[in-house]
Scaffold this active site. Sequence first.
Site, PDB file in Angstrom:
ATOM      1  N   ASP A  54       0.297  -3.127   8.606  1.00 19.82           N
ATOM      2  CA  ASP A  54      -1.080  -2.883   9.004  1.00 19.82           C
ATOM      3  C   ASP A  54      -1.758  -4.219   9.263  1.00 19.82           C
ATOM      4  O   ASP A  54      -1.461  -5.198   8.595  1.00 19.82           O
ATOM      5  CB  ASP A  54      -1.838  -2.157   7.907  1.00 19.82           C
ATOM      6  CG  ASP A  54      -1.374  -0.726   7.682  1.00 19.82           C
ATOM      7  OD1 ASP A  54      -0.479  -0.275   8.419  1.00 19.82           O
ATOM      8  OD2 ASP A  54      -1.876  -0.070   6.758  1.00 19.82           O
ATOM      9  N   ASP A  67       1.160   4.154   1.276  1.00 20.98           N
ATOM     10  CA  ASP A  67       1.662   4.879   2.451  1.00 20.98           C
ATOM     11  C   ASP A  67       2.742   4.109   3.200  1.00 20.98           C
ATOM     12  O   ASP A  67       3.249   4.586   4.211  1.00 20.98           O
ATOM     13  CB  ASP A  67       0.514   5.249   3.394  1.00 20.98           C
ATOM     14  CG  ASP A  67      -0.311   4.061   3.856  1.00 20.98           C
ATOM     15  OD1 ASP A  67      -0.375   3.050   3.140  1.00 20.98           O
ATOM     16  OD2 ASP A  67      -0.926   4.146   4.948  1.00 20.98           O
ATOM     17  N   HIS A  68       3.110   2.943   2.664  1.00 20.04           N
ATOM     18  CA  HIS A  68       4.179   2.160   3.293  1.00 20.04           C
ATOM     19  C   HIS A  68       5.384   1.943   2.371  1.00 20.04           C
ATOM     20  O   HIS A  68       6.413   1.450   2.847  1.00 20.04           O
ATOM     21  CB  HIS A  68       3.643   0.810   3.759  1.00 20.04           C
ATOM     22  CG  HIS A  68       2.688   0.929   4.908  1.00 20.04           C
ATOM     23  ND1 HIS A  68       3.042   0.668   6.213  1.00 20.04           N
ATOM     24  CD2 HIS A  68       1.393   1.341   4.944  1.00 20.04           C
ATOM     25  CE1 HIS A  68       1.999   0.890   7.003  1.00 20.04           C
ATOM     26  NE2 HIS A  68       0.989   1.301   6.246  1.00 20.04           N
ATOM     27  N   HIS A 108      -4.477  -8.200   6.518  1.00 19.69           N
ATOM     28  CA  HIS A 108      -4.852  -6.902   5.981  1.00 19.69           C
ATOM     29  C   HIS A 108      -5.490  -7.117   4.609  1.00 19.69           C
ATOM     30  O   HIS A 108      -5.735  -8.256   4.200  1.00 19.69           O
ATOM     31  CB  HIS A 108      -3.610  -6.007   5.909  1.00 19.69           C
ATOM     32  CG  HIS A 108      -3.898  -4.558   5.682  1.00 19.69           C
ATOM     33  ND1 HIS A 108      -4.916  -3.889   6.313  1.00 19.69           N
ATOM     34  CD2 HIS A 108      -3.301  -3.641   4.867  1.00 19.69           C
ATOM     35  CE1 HIS A 108      -4.936  -2.633   5.913  1.00 19.69           C
ATOM     36  NE2 HIS A 108      -3.970  -2.459   5.037  1.00 19.69           N
ATOM     37  N   HIS A 166       0.863  -1.171   0.000  1.00 22.93           N
ATOM     38  CA  HIS A 166       0.000   0.000   0.000  1.00 22.93           C
ATOM     39  C   HIS A 166       0.903   1.226   0.000  1.00 22.93           C
ATOM     40  O   HIS A 166       1.939   1.249   0.666  1.00 22.93           O
ATOM     41  CB  HIS A 166      -0.938   0.000   1.208  1.00 22.93           C
ATOM     42  CG  HIS A 166      -2.147  -0.855   1.016  1.00 22.93           C
ATOM     43  ND1 HIS A 166      -2.951  -1.267   2.058  1.00 22.93           N
ATOM     44  CD2 HIS A 166      -2.704  -1.374  -0.121  1.00 22.93           C
ATOM     45  CE1 HIS A 166      -3.948  -2.003   1.584  1.00 22.93           C
ATOM     46  NE2 HIS A 166      -3.815  -2.093   0.277  1.00 22.93           N
TER      47      HIS A 166
END
Length: 302
Positions: free
Chosen positions: A210, A64-65, A140, A62
């Site tokens: 996450d 944001d990682h 996740h 993802h």
Amino acid sequence: MKLTILGCYAATPRTITNPTSQVLEIKNRMFLIDCGEGTQVQLRKNKIKFSKINHIFISHLHGDHFFGLIGTISTFALLGRTTDLHIYGPKGVKEIITLQLRLSNSWTTYDLFFHELESTESEVIFEDNRVIVKTIPLKHRVYTNGFLFQEKPGDRKLNVEAVQHYNIHTAYYQKIKGGGNVTLDDGTVIENEKLSFDPIPAVSYAFCSDTVYNENIISIIKNVDVLYHESTFLESEAPLALKTLHSTAKEAAKIALKANVKQLVLGHYSTRYDGIERFREEAAEIFPNVLLGDDGRSFEFD
């Protein structure tokens, strides 16, 4: 062991917050964990030398990682890096990065090694004479791993008075530090416990982001010194946490309690909230030893 939070907010970067990235210093090793957009800027702000980072661990794909990964890799090359760089992450990370490097004709000045992960079971992905790193399978919306960093036990400490008392030659000192007994010339065996002290306790760190609340990770992270667990939402948004496969602060605290960890660090906060103090308050109702991760915040643990 030192943990520096470069970014710990969910979804999009803002002028005042950054997506997930952190640096763990353990046993004179420096590991970069996740690489959200803006990571290289945060490294500079926190005065962390690029040259000391040889291993980067990506939890999942993802944005944001890992959207900061290509920029970080490219900057390393622009600075003339020659040391190997190892990337550990889900299958697909190699394709993404090499495509960007190829189409921009920006190949690195150093060797880039990808260690792509597919297993849904915990596995060792890095090991040297000081540290071992294992995956923590998380739950996740895409394939995701947390990471468990463990120091290897050091040598025992020599009891100088004891070895002098028994007139033990220095040639045996390394054996004693390694836990071995010593046999004297007359055949007497001196137990190691009489000749040495216990080594400094090895420390451990678990990164879990996450993930939805998942008790399956408890056996893997049992008794760790420090647990970083995502806490995207407060309890008022628990249904949304379940729907998006994220966790609340209270759920992070429940995992910390059941795993008997020493210290819990919260992070990956949704930016819908005005502040983060309420995350600590909700978690502390269940688990008392709570620290709030925040951009630029560092923690040192013994």
